[in-house]
Each structure stands twice: as structure tokens, then as C-alpha cells.
Design a protein around this motif. Structure first.
Motif, PDB file in Angstrom:
ATOM      1  N   THR A  43      -2.769  37.396  43.693  1.00 36.84           N
ATOM      2  CA  THR A  43      -2.654  36.176  44.491  1.00 36.84           C
ATOM      3  C   THR A  43      -1.875  36.452  45.770  1.00 36.84           C
ATOM      4  O   THR A  43      -2.276  36.038  46.865  1.00 36.84           O
ATOM      5  CB  THR A  43      -1.968  35.059  43.674  1.00 36.84           C
ATOM      6  OG1 THR A  43      -2.784  34.762  42.543  1.00 36.84           O
ATOM      7  CG2 THR A  43      -1.756  33.807  44.497  1.00 36.84           C
ATOM      8  N   GLU A  44      -0.757  37.156  45.623  1.00 32.12           N
ATOM      9  CA  GLU A  44       0.069  37.454  46.794  1.00 32.12           C
ATOM     10  C   GLU A  44      -0.652  38.386  47.768  1.00 32.12           C
ATOM     11  O   GLU A  44      -0.541  38.216  48.989  1.00 32.12           O
ATOM     12  CB  GLU A  44       1.406  38.028  46.346  1.00 32.12           C
ATOM     13  CG  GLU A  44       2.253  36.985  45.627  1.00 32.12           C
ATOM     14  CD  GLU A  44       3.506  37.534  44.984  1.00 32.12           C
ATOM     15  OE1 GLU A  44       3.841  38.721  45.195  1.00 32.12           O
ATOM     16  OE2 GLU A  44       4.164  36.772  44.256  1.00 32.12           O
ATOM     17  N   GLN A  47      -2.916  36.325  49.788  1.00 34.49           N
ATOM     18  CA  GLN A  47      -2.200  35.608  50.846  1.00 34.49           C
ATOM     19  C   GLN A  47      -2.000  36.505  52.061  1.00 34.49           C
ATOM     20  O   GLN A  47      -2.194  36.068  53.201  1.00 34.49           O
ATOM     21  CB  GLN A  47      -0.856  35.090  50.328  1.00 34.49           C
ATOM     22  CG  GLN A  47      -1.011  33.984  49.305  1.00 34.49           C
ATOM     23  CD  GLN A  47       0.293  33.649  48.586  1.00 34.49           C
ATOM     24  OE1 GLN A  47       1.272  34.387  48.647  1.00 34.49           O
ATOM     25  NE2 GLN A  47       0.301  32.528  47.887  1.00 34.49           N
ATOM     26  N   ARG A  50      -5.294  36.858  53.894  1.00 30.60           N
ATOM     27  CA  ARG A  50      -5.593  35.685  54.724  1.00 30.60           C
ATOM     28  C   ARG A  50      -4.723  35.656  55.988  1.00 30.60           C
ATOM     29  O   ARG A  50      -5.201  35.308  57.067  1.00 30.60           O
ATOM     30  CB  ARG A  50      -5.421  34.406  53.915  1.00 30.60           C
ATOM     31  CG  ARG A  50      -6.539  34.223  52.884  1.00 30.60           C
ATOM     32  CD  ARG A  50      -6.475  32.881  52.176  1.00 30.60           C
ATOM     33  NE  ARG A  50      -5.350  32.775  51.246  1.00 30.60           N
ATOM     34  CZ  ARG A  50      -5.319  33.325  50.034  1.00 30.60           C
ATOM     35  NH1 ARG A  50      -6.350  34.038  49.595  1.00 30.60           N
ATOM     36  NH2 ARG A  50      -4.272  33.171  49.254  1.00 30.60           N
ATOM     37  N   MET A  51      -3.446  36.045  55.864  1.00 30.60           N
ATOM     38  CA  MET A  51      -2.582  36.101  57.039  1.00 30.60           C
ATOM     39  C   MET A  51      -3.138  37.077  58.078  1.00 30.60           C
ATOM     40  O   MET A  51      -3.154  36.786  59.274  1.00 30.60           O
ATOM     41  CB  MET A  51      -1.165  36.538  56.650  1.00 30.60           C
ATOM     42  CG  MET A  51      -0.352  35.528  55.903  1.00 30.60           C
ATOM     43  SD  MET A  51       1.287  36.237  55.545  1.00 30.60           S
ATOM     44  CE  MET A  51       1.474  35.821  53.828  1.00 30.60           C
ATOM     45  N   ALA A  59       3.493  33.955  59.903  1.00 35.20           N
ATOM     46  CA  ALA A  59       3.500  34.016  58.442  1.00 35.20           C
ATOM     47  C   ALA A  59       3.834  35.423  57.964  1.00 35.20           C
ATOM     48  O   ALA A  59       4.582  35.592  56.990  1.00 35.20           O
ATOM     49  CB  ALA A  59       2.157  33.556  57.881  1.00 35.20           C
TER      50      ALA A  59
END
Length: 82
Positions: A43-44, A47, A50-51, A59
């Protein structure tokens, strides 16, 4: 990958030189604890992906700042000079 490895890679990766049978046994005996950690890590990583895709510099900066602060808290808590 090894072509670009920095100086700390040797220490960081020393666990890879351990006995594979031992790590196999550890993983199988602890899979109920390890699987959720793998899922959280995935999950991380998503993230971060996506950043990067969004060119979200703020972010990324915030995430790396948080990591730096977390490491510093760890060192202050567990790096007792006495």
C-alpha cells in the motif's frame, strides 16, 4: 542493481547471506504476522508510485521528512551512549 549500490548496501543486505532454510522456517512460522506487513508495504509503495506519477514534490518531501524524523526519534530512544 549492485553496480549502483552505495557503501551502506553491504551492511543493509547482510541478512541475505544468512541461511535460507532458517529464513524459510521463520517466514512460515510467522506468516500470519508477516502477510499484513507485506500488504501494508505494498500500500505504501503504491502511495509513492502515485506521488511520482503525479509529480507531487510536496508529498514526497513530506514523506521523506517524516521518515527522517522517525529515524531520529528511534535513535534518540534506543541509541543510549551510556
Amino acid at each position: 542493481m549492485f553496480k549502483y549500490a552505495a557503501g551502506g548496501f553491504k551492511d543493509f543486505s547482510r541478512i541475505a547471506s544468512s541461511d535460507p532454510t532458517m529464513w524459510q522456517d521463520i517466514c512460515l512460522a510467522n506468516k500470519q504476522e508477516i502477510i499484513p506487513l507485506i500488504q501494508q508495504f505494498q500500500t505504501e509503495l503504491g502511495q509513492f508510485e502515485r506521488m511520482l506519477q503525479a509529480d507531487d514534490a510536496q508529498a514526497l518531501f513530506d514523506a521523506f521528512s517524516y521518515a527522517k524524523q522517525a529515524r531520529q526519534r528511534f535513535l534518540e530512544t534506543f541509541d543510549d551512549p551510556t
